[in-house]
Design an enzyme around this catalytic site. Structure first.
Site, PDB file in Angstrom:
ATOM      1  N   ASP A   1      -9.109  -4.914  12.894  1.00  0.00           N
ATOM      2  CA  ASP A   1      -9.113  -3.718  12.716  1.00  0.00           C
ATOM      3  C   ASP A   1      -8.681  -3.384  11.136  1.00  0.00           C
ATOM      4  O   ASP A   1      -7.705  -2.892  10.869  1.00  0.00           O
ATOM      5  CB  ASP A   1      -8.192  -2.623  13.658  1.00  0.00           C
ATOM      6  CG  ASP A   1      -8.319  -1.437  13.322  1.00  0.00           C
ATOM      7  OD1 ASP A   1      -9.454  -0.804  12.644  1.00  0.00           O
ATOM      8  OD2 ASP A   1      -7.683  -0.442  14.029  1.00  0.00           O
TER       9      ASP A   1
ATOM     10  N   ASP B   1      -0.724   0.350  13.128  1.00  0.00           N
ATOM     11  CA  ASP B   1      -0.388   1.859  13.611  1.00  0.00           C
ATOM     12  C   ASP B   1       0.142   1.769  15.148  1.00  0.00           C
ATOM     13  O   ASP B   1       0.389   2.405  15.951  1.00  0.00           O
ATOM     14  CB  ASP B   1      -1.358   2.709  13.530  1.00  0.00           C
ATOM     15  CG  ASP B   1      -2.626   2.326  13.577  1.00  0.00           C
ATOM     16  OD1 ASP B   1      -2.828   1.433  14.703  1.00  0.00           O
ATOM     17  OD2 ASP B   1      -3.759   2.918  13.162  1.00  0.00           O
TER      18      ASP B   1
ATOM     19  N   HIS C   1     -10.415   4.520  18.937  1.00  0.00           N
ATOM     20  CA  HIS C   1      -9.559   3.171  19.409  1.00  0.00           C
ATOM     21  C   HIS C   1     -10.144   2.730  21.022  1.00  0.00           C
ATOM     22  O   HIS C   1      -9.870   1.652  21.202  1.00  0.00           O
ATOM     23  CB  HIS C   1      -8.020   3.339  19.370  1.00  0.00           C
ATOM     24  CG  HIS C   1      -7.317   3.477  18.042  1.00  0.00           C
ATOM     25  ND1 HIS C   1      -7.185   4.455  17.401  1.00  0.00           N
ATOM     26  CD2 HIS C   1      -7.281   2.394  17.163  1.00  0.00           C
ATOM     27  CE1 HIS C   1      -6.786   4.100  16.180  1.00  0.00           C
ATOM     28  NE2 HIS C   1      -6.944   3.033  16.023  1.00  0.00           N
TER      29      HIS C   1
ATOM     30  N   ASP D   1      -0.081  -7.962  11.083  1.00  0.00           N
ATOM     31  CA  ASP D   1      -0.337  -6.958   9.993  1.00  0.00           C
ATOM     32  C   ASP D   1       0.438  -7.416   8.954  1.00  0.00           C
ATOM     33  O   ASP D   1       1.638  -7.352   8.986  1.00  0.00           O
ATOM     34  CB  ASP D   1      -0.079  -5.392  10.685  1.00  0.00           C
ATOM     35  CG  ASP D   1      -0.443  -4.568   9.693  1.00  0.00           C
ATOM     36  OD1 ASP D   1      -1.507  -3.749  10.099  1.00  0.00           O
ATOM     37  OD2 ASP D   1      -0.025  -4.561   8.582  1.00  0.00           O
TER      38      ASP D   1
ATOM     39  N   ASP E   1      -0.262 -12.483   6.235  1.00  0.00           N
ATOM     40  CA  ASP E   1      -1.455 -12.374   5.794  1.00  0.00           C
ATOM     41  C   ASP E   1      -2.598 -12.960   6.758  1.00  0.00           C
ATOM     42  O   ASP E   1      -2.309 -14.044   6.988  1.00  0.00           O
ATOM     43  CB  ASP E   1      -1.914 -12.992   4.605  1.00  0.00           C
ATOM     44  CG  ASP E   1      -3.115 -12.919   3.884  1.00  0.00           C
ATOM     45  OD1 ASP E   1      -3.311 -11.824   3.244  1.00  0.00           O
ATOM     46  OD2 ASP E   1      -4.027 -13.749   4.268  1.00  0.00           O
ATOM     47  N   ALA E   2      -3.439 -12.207   6.971  1.00  0.00           N
ATOM     48  CA  ALA E   2      -4.229 -12.510   8.440  1.00  0.00           C
ATOM     49  C   ALA E   2      -4.903 -13.723   8.153  1.00  0.00           C
ATOM     50  O   ALA E   2      -5.175 -14.831   9.071  1.00  0.00           O
ATOM     51  CB  ALA E   2      -5.292 -11.273   8.641  1.00  0.00           C
TER      52      ALA E   2
ATOM     53  N   GLN F   1       0.855  -1.036  -0.109  1.00  0.00           N
ATOM     54  CA  GLN F   1       0.171   0.114  -0.086  1.00  0.00           C
ATOM     55  C   GLN F   1       0.802   1.266   0.118  1.00  0.00           C
ATOM     56  O   GLN F   1       2.020   1.087   0.085  1.00  0.00           O
ATOM     57  CB  GLN F   1      -0.930   0.188   1.147  1.00  0.00           C
ATOM     58  CG  GLN F   1      -0.117  -0.066   2.350  1.00  0.00           C
ATOM     59  CD  GLN F   1      -1.077  -0.584   3.678  1.00  0.00           C
ATOM     60  OE1 GLN F   1      -2.280  -0.598   3.553  1.00  0.00           O
ATOM     61  NE2 GLN F   1      -0.416  -1.224   4.953  1.00  0.00           N
TER      62      GLN F   1
END
Lengths: 514, 535
Positions: A376, A304, A280, A324, A358-359, A250
């Protein structure tokens, strides 16, 4: 007779050459102003604040032209050859200026320097043009004639440029093609002069070759400007960009204004530092305050570290795994001091393990059980992300939860995308979860929704609620569960890998909204 | 982004442009042929093998480890039989269901999906349970399929009139009269889907053997699909294109070469039901039907021997003598066996059976040649319309378009993809097309593929990393008029002297997984019957 004809001929040629030179003034003036406008536009696109950008660019440009004019006195011989050479150089630099600026935009620190260097260089070269031309023409016209003619053409060119630039060039050609096109005009002037003054120019051959090469370079640039633009998108940011980087997955862009930082992934706002605490806190605490067992926490997405920051407020948490995909994200939020100030160095916590995978694939092979899974992910705006909201994925989530465990999922806006929001609810229920929807108001996002999913029991409000938060307390928590009429449940299908209804709903609803 | 950084590090625009120029000239990538076993098969034309030095005894020999051979083996095994061997010519089993693999993905080399089967097809259902394709039964007694194998959305798109529309039936930018004809055609299909013959059986069913023999329907096998449609008054060129596409997709033969019965069967026979799928849904895997072939193989793997060319089968008194050439040991072997299940195609059987069937029977069996290419690429841009789907077809093309081999991948981001490009050589007569196909070089194929794909993807050449090509000289049996319901095919299915049995999709008339699967079971059942008789 013969002599007379010859004289006529020479006279005619003289007139042609004068006209030609004046035409050159016209073209050169148009090109010069176009480069200035291009630089101003690029700067205001990329750096924002168009008034400041335009006035500083124009100032710097005019000043550089002054330097050019001053320097012109050092050119004493071969004026036409020098002029041709300047044309070629200005065509190349001006023609490529916008592409260079767009491509270099990644390297933010040096960007302003580069911008003004290019503006300065173009200004100096353009500043040289008119004085040199006037000197070429000085023996052919009386002084008052000369000044009048040259400046008339100069200013007509400027008028033309300033009119066609916003009306035709930007809408139909775009910035990159416009620069290349006017670069080509400069080269054309150089070429015509080469042909007309072939006897007077000493190094004619090398100039011709230079002109041809420059022409080819610019023409290629023109042809490929779409591609160059694809390399350098991201013009849509209002604020100053302080960081921009493309990871394999990304484009990460961080912008700043006096009030806040904003993080954009692929152009989509992820958070604003001014109100992310609302998002959050609402994501993490309603679930964790409810759970009595909360030793092992899994966070999917959220590189993040802001969700981690909230989770770490719960002393009972012993271990957090953050999955992530993008290592660049977690690296950035672990190392950049501005960002670690925001996430309170949560990504360096000893309780935390970061996994950049990869989730879906990670969860599929996972054997551990978690007390809480916090999901999230970005909104389900395409088929790839839609898989992470499917019943197949939620089945894996179910299997990875302890018997008393629960998960919480960011679920887009129940106000804008009502059906999408409730589709997530339906999908979770279809794999056996008991669900509880809630929502919070985040000023940068609007009304935002979350979904809690529990195994074997229902959610009840915790008896007491922590008091150290900025947004939530015992009273405001209760409000999150009240859905006004325009956000209440609507029927929706189960989102599956083989129907991806959620992506269809989401597309429809956000398309209507925008 | 490496490329971008590279460009910037130099800041030499010359470098930018020269690299752009080299793109223009043509991105250089490898085009190569995949393993091919045709040359092994061609040894049968003039067999010159040394006399076997070794002799083995075997109760049952299955020749060919495609779907029908593997399925026959599975049946024997499940019935408690252990003294059999399966011999395969290629280096691996699977036949038309083999697959390949590279760093990006697995990918199919031919068959690549299975429609949701009919609930009544208990044999197939139980096999699908064995390999975890069916995971359970819901409270309404409906089958639940593993959703990882149900084709992910978005499923199909068609490039027509300059953009990608959803679905393969043309609808974007076509006339009202075309819409009407297409609608009416699907109503006709609905009739055939529900129709039953005077024998109480479904008019159209998978497997074909369960279809009705009512002449009301079987007479449709006597004419070609094109004439049938004409006689019904259909004229829409879009509808005819679509039907031709479907015939070429399932049979490798054009609408003129396919019988009307076969053409209707394509649409009217899929009657699957499930808790979580519809009758039109399909099961698919990155490796295609190699997933199913491997499921069959896992049951019989200790009986399988690959790299074995059978060059002679002769009935001799008590035993059947099967002579083979072993490519691994580089020697001939003599098998003495009691029963043989021949699961190869009939054009091979004709060459290896010493007491073969009547010559004219074989003439009815024609096979369509195919070219399949697996293309690895960086990115596939969609300019207009629906994004990349599982099945992507270009209207008016000779090819069938391409299938995204990565469709069933679960991960979020993929920078590279493999697409499988299918090209049935159905234009001319199979023999000529086959000869022509074998003459073409890698470069010839590359040109054919690129010219076709560039219609929808003008810049595709720049993203291609590699093209791997496979030719199927005899890819599929062609259901020409008179094949499926004719006498020849019945004759061809009959065993020889109750000890040589036939199993292959070509003796059912349609080359699909279900037919091959059942053909294998039927041959094994006949064999089991005779075994118990003899015992």
């Amino acid at each position: 007779m013969v002599d007379f004809e010859k004289e006529e001929e020479i006279k005619k040629q003289e007139i042609n050459i004068h006209l030609l030179l004046l035409l050159a003034v016209f073209v050169v003036a148009t090109c010069g102003l176009i480069y200035e406008l291009v630089a101003g536009t690029v700067a205001s696109y990329l750096l924002g604040d168009s008034v400041t950008q335009f006035s500083t660019i124009i100032g710097a440009y005019l000043f550089s032209m002054g330097i050019g004019s001053y320097l012109s006195k050092f050119f004493n011989k071969h004026l036409i050859a020098w002029f041709v050479q300047i044309e070629i150089t200005v065509g190349l630099i001006g023609g490529f200026s916008s592409s260079i600026l767009f491509l270099m935009f990644d390297h933010v620190e040096s960007f302003r320097f580069l911008l003004y260097a290019l503006v300065g260089l173009t200004g100096i070269l353009v500043g040289l043009e008119i004085p040199l031309l006037m000197r070429i023409l000085e023996k052919k016209y009386e002084f008052k004639e000369l000044v009048s003619k040259v400046f008339t053409f100069d200013y007509i060119g400027a008028l033309l440029a300033s009119v066609v630039f916003p009306l035709f060039l930007i809408p139909y050609l775009g910035l990159l093609k416009t620069s290349f096109l006017f670069g080509l005009f400069n080269i054309a002037v150089a070429w015509v002069l080469c042909l007309k003054f072939k006897e007077e120019i000493a190094w004619i051959q090398s100039l011709k070759i230079a002109a041809i090469i420059s022409f080819l370079l610019l023409a290629t640039g023109f042809a490929f400007s779409e591609r160059i633009m694809n390399f350098a998108e991201s013009m849509a940011f209002q604020d100053k960009i302080i960081f921009a980087k493309s990871s394999p997955y990304q484009r990460i862009v961080l912008t700043k204004n006096p009030r806040e930082y904003r993080l954009f992934l692929n152009g989509n706002l992820q958070f604003s530092s001014s109100d992310e605490y609302r998002y959050h806190e609402a994501l993490v605490h309603p679930a964790l305050e409810f759970l009595s067992n909360k030793k092992n926490i899994l966070i999917l997405g959220g590189g993040d570290g802001l969700a981690v920051r909230e989770v770490l407020k719960h002393q009972e948490v012993e271990k957090i795994i953050l999955v992530d995909l993008d290592a660049e994200m977690t690296r950035l939020f672990k190392s950049n001091s501005m960002l670690t100030a925001l996430n309170e160095k949560s990504l360096s916590s000893k309780k935390l393990q970061i996994i950049n995978e990869d989730a879906f694939l990670w969860l599929k092979k996972n054997k551990q059980e978690f007390d809480c899974i916090i999901i999230d992910f970005p909104d389900p705006s395409n088929y790839s992300i839609g898989k992470l909201y499917s019943n197949s994925f939620y089945r894996l989530v179910y299997q990875s939860l302890s018997d008393s465990g629960m998960c919480v999922i960011q679920s887009t806006s129940p106000y804008v995308a009502r059906k999408s929001f409730w589709c997530i609810d339906t999908t979770l229920q279809s794999v056996g979860f008991n669900t509880q929807a809630y929502h919070a108001y985040i000023p940068s996002f609007g009304e935002w929704g979350y979904m809690m999913a529990l195994k074997n029991r229902n959610y009840i409000l915790p008896d007491s609620f922590r008091k150290d938060l900025r947004f939530l307390n015992e009273e405001t928590l209760k409000q999150l569960f009240i859905f006004p009429k325009d956000m209440q449940k609507v029927p929706a299908e189960v989102n599956k890998l083989n129907n991806q209804v959620l992506v269809h709903y989401f597309e429809e609803e956000w398309a209507n909204y925008q | 982004m490496k490329r971008r950084e590279f460009l910037l590090s130099g800041l030499g625009l010359g470098i930018v442009l020269s690299s752009q120029f080299s793109c223009k000239k043509g991105n250089s990538f490898q085009v190569k042929f995949a393993d091919d076993y045709a040359s092994r098969g061609h040894l049968l034309r003039e067999p010159k093998f040394n006399k076997p030095s070794t002799t083995f005894k075997e109760n049952i020999l299955i020749i060919g480890a495609g779907i029908s051979g593997l399925s026959a083996g599975r049946r024997l095994k499940k019935s408690g039989i252990n003294d059999f061997k399966i011999l395969e010519l290629a280096k691996e089993s699977g036949g038309n269901s083999i697959s390949g693999k590279n760093s990006i993905s697995n990918y199919p080399w031919a068959a690549h999906y299975l429609p949701i089967p009919d609930e009544r097809d208990s044999e197939l259902i139980s096999f699908l349970k064995e390999c975890n394709v069916i995971t359970g039964i819901n409270h309404e007694n409906k089958l639940e399929y593993n959703e990882q194998f149900l084709c992910f959305d978005p499923e199909e798109r068609l490039y027509i009139n300059g953009h990608w529309q959803e679905g393969l039936v043309p609808h974007s930018g076509i006339e009202e009269t075309d819409h009407k004809e297409i609608k009416s055609f699907f109503e006709l299909i609905q009739f055939y889907k529900n129709a039953k013959g005077n024998d109480g059986k479904d008019a159209f069913c998978i497997p074909i053997k369960n279809s009705s023999n009512d002449s009301e329907f079987t007479k449709l096998d006597e004419i070609n699909f094109y004439s049938f449609m004409q006689s019904k008054g259909y004229r829409s060129k879009y509808l005819f294109w679509y039907l031709d596409y479907c015939c070429r997709d399932d049979f490798g033969s054009s609408i003129q070469d396919s019988s009307a019965w076969a053409g209707i069967h394509y649409f009217a026979s899929r009657k699957g039901k499930a808790a979580n799928a519809e009758s039109g849904d399909v099961l698919t895997w990155p490796e295609g039907n190699a997933f199913l072939a491997n499921g069959l193989k896992s049951i019989i793997k200790e009986h399988l021997i690959c790299n074995q060319l059978v060059y002679s089968i002769e009935e001799k008194n008590e035993m059947i003598e099967v002579l083979i050439y072993d490519f691994d040991k580089e020697e001939s072997i003599n098998y003495q066996c009691k029963h043989v299940i021949l699961s190869g195609p009939q054009y091979i059987n004709k060459r290896i059976l010493k007491q073969s069937k009547k010559e004219e029977l074989y003439n009815k069996f024609t096979y369509s040649p195919w070219m399949v290419a697996n293309i690895s690429l960086h990115q596939l841009y969609t300019n207009k319309g629906i994004p990349l789907c599982w099945d992507n077809v270009i209207y008016g093309s000779q090819s069938l378009g391409y299938v995204n081999a990565c469709q069933q991948h679960l991960n979020l981001h993929e920078n590279e993809k493999v697409i499988t490009y299918y090209y049935p050589l159905s234009k001319g007569q199979p023999k000529q097309e086959r000869e022509l196909a074998y003459k073409r070089t890698e470069d010839d194929w590359k040109k054919i593929i690129l010219a076709d794909l560039k219609i929808a993807h003008p810049n595709i050449e720049e993203s291609i990393k590699e093209i791997e090509i496979k030719l199927w000289g005899h890819g599929m049996i062609r259901p020409i008029p008179g094949l499926i319901k004719g006498d020849e095919i019945k004759e061809m299915r009959k065993p020889l002297n109750d000890r040589i049995y036939f199993a292959n999709s070509d003796i059912t008339g349609i080359s699909i997984f279900e037919e091959a699967f059942h053909s294998g079971i039927d041959a094994a059942d006949l064999c089991l019957e005779n075994l118990s008789k003899n015992a």
